[in-house]
Design a protein around this motif. Structure first.
Motif, mmCIF file in Angstrom:
data_model
loop_
_atom_site.group_PDB
_atom_site.id
_atom_site.type_symbol
_atom_site.label_atom_id
_atom_site.label_comp_id
_atom_site.label_asym_id
_atom_site.label_seq_id
_atom_site.Cartn_x
_atom_site.Cartn_y
_atom_site.Cartn_z
ATOM 1 N N ARG A 124 0.731 -1.192 0.082
ATOM 2 C CA ARG A 124 0.072 0.144 -0.096
ATOM 3 C C ARG A 124 0.841 1.370 -0.074
ATOM 4 O O ARG A 124 0.449 2.191 -0.408
ATOM 5 C CB ARG A 124 -0.938 -0.034 1.116
ATOM 6 N N TYR A 125 1.859 1.076 0.604
ATOM 7 C CA TYR A 125 2.886 2.379 0.832
ATOM 8 C C TYR A 125 3.318 2.713 -0.749
ATOM 9 O O TYR A 125 3.702 3.926 -0.920
ATOM 10 C CB TYR A 125 4.023 2.213 1.380
ATOM 11 N N TYR A 126 3.044 2.042 -1.860
ATOM 12 C CA TYR A 126 3.378 2.199 -3.092
ATOM 13 C C TYR A 126 2.696 3.485 -3.574
ATOM 14 O O TYR A 126 3.244 4.285 -4.499
ATOM 15 C CB TYR A 126 3.080 1.144 -4.228
ATOM 16 N N VAL A 127 1.361 4.030 -3.092
ATOM 17 C CA VAL A 127 0.963 5.092 -3.444
ATOM 18 C C VAL A 127 1.442 6.599 -2.699
ATOM 19 O O VAL A 127 1.051 7.241 -3.266
ATOM 20 C CB VAL A 127 -0.511 4.767 -2.759
ATOM 21 N N LEU A 128 2.414 6.101 -2.049
ATOM 22 C CA LEU A 128 2.956 7.252 -1.682
ATOM 23 C C LEU A 128 4.155 7.862 -2.488
ATOM 24 O O LEU A 128 5.324 8.626 -2.119
ATOM 25 C CB LEU A 128 3.658 7.364 -0.228
ATOM 26 N N ALA A 129 4.370 7.194 -3.642
ATOM 27 C CA ALA A 129 5.587 7.279 -4.682
ATOM 28 C C ALA A 129 5.742 8.816 -5.052
ATOM 29 O O ALA A 129 7.067 9.342 -5.218
ATOM 30 C CB ALA A 129 5.183 6.298 -5.767
ATOM 31 N N GLY A 130 4.710 9.508 -5.074
ATOM 32 C CA GLY A 130 4.764 10.918 -5.341
ATOM 33 C C GLY A 130 5.324 11.696 -4.173
ATOM 34 O O GLY A 130 5.905 12.678 -4.773
#
Length: 321
Positions: A83-89
């Motif tokens: 889920r932390y992949y959504v914080l790539a930005g």
């Protein structure tokens, strides 16, 4: 999960180079906006916010965008990827922070070398770990040699811009921030590429990227506003607001390509485009302090050669570690 065909190297690498061309143009625009606003964080907020608006419109207007939009929440809810992949930005936001806080101190040349060094090293690591959608890729002697030559060539290309008389110790701590930001960029590309596979479209991955980065930058700007107040009002010229849309291009293309090319090759291609774009801007639209010398041209050509060295399909086991 939507399975899309992989692009061959001969098609994907030129796309990476073309996307990299937009990076220095975005930097030039955002830098000018920062000077106009007298607020580097405010310029970053404008860039991310306009990019977010563009991606929102594209996501709603295009069938591919709407399909990807519908897959975001199910993919995250079902843990199809961490889920932390959504914080790539947020990594992109960190890179903008690094520009805002260190370019004035280090200069564009040293900032570029530090960021490229970090990105090249982490590209090897990320491919070896298999974080991206392309899976694990071995660290071969050829890939290491190509990476080392890339960093050396970039340093040579920007060497005419180095300022003289500054202590290495004075620059050591400021250099660590762009080095870290560059190092994390490969992880950002891998995370966005993996999300793209599950969303079925780089449009959705790019939108999520801009949402995360914009939230972080807005929070930072509000803190800055409370501490030191606002800068100048927004300018009226339209071209100041192109930084965000240009970011949509290279973030989206990067997310699309890492599945086919891997993180290292995608990053190297964008580095080549970045140098070519910088050279073109300096020749056509020079700014005060611009230096285009023989090392600038030869270093850019050497960078292209190093990337070709790292990406050619060498015989299996060639210089393999």
């Amino acid at each position: 999960m939507t399975h899309t065909p992989r692009l061959p190297l001969i098609a994907g690498l030129p796309m990476a180079v073309a996307a990299g061309l937009f990076i220095p143009l975005q930097g030039r625009i955002n830098g000018a906006l920062g000077v106009e606003l007298r607020d580097g964080i405010g310029a970053a907020v404008v860039s991310f916010s306009t990019g977010l608006v563009v991606m929102g419109v594209i996501s709603v207007a295009l069938p591919k965008g709407r399909a990807g939009l519908a897959r975001i929440l199910p993919a995250v809810r079902e843990r199809q990827f961490p889920r932390y992949y959504v914080l790539a930005g947020c990594i992109g936001a960190l890179f903008v922070f690094a520009q805002s806080f260190t370019v004035a101190l280090l200069g564009v040349a040293l900032f570029t070398v530090a960021a490229v060094t970090g990105q090249t090293l982490s590209g090897l690591l990320v491919d070896r770990m298999g974080i991206g959608p392309a899976g694990k890729r071995p660290i071969t002697g050829i890939r290491v040699l190509g990476s080392v030559l890339t960093v050396a060539a970039v340093a040579w290309a920007v060497s005419p811009r180095f300022s003289a008389g500054e202590s290495v110790l004075q620059l050591l701590l400021p250099v660590l921030l762009p080095l870290l930001a560059g190092f994390l960029m490969s992880f950002q590309q891998a995370m966005n590429g993996t999300a793209t596979v599950h969303y079925g479209s780089p449009i959705a991955a790019t939108l999520v990227n801009f949402i995360a980065g914009a939230v972080l930058l807005w929070a930072a700007w509000l803190v800055k506003l409370a501490v030191s107040g606002a800068g100048n009002p927004l300018p009226g010229q339209w071209w100041y607001y192109l930084g965000g849309p240009l970011g949509c291009v290279f973030i989206g293309v990067g997310a699309l390509l890492v599945r086919s090319l891997g993180v290292l090759v995608t990053g190297l291609g964008m580095i080549a485009g970045q140098l070519l774009g910088s050279l073109g801007l300096d020749l056509v639209f020079p700014v005060p302090g611009t230096v285009v010398a023989l090392p600038t041209v030869l270093g850019t050509l050497l960078t292209l050669g190093a990337i070709i060295l790292a990406t050619l399909p060498w015989p299996r086991g060639a210089l393999k570690r």
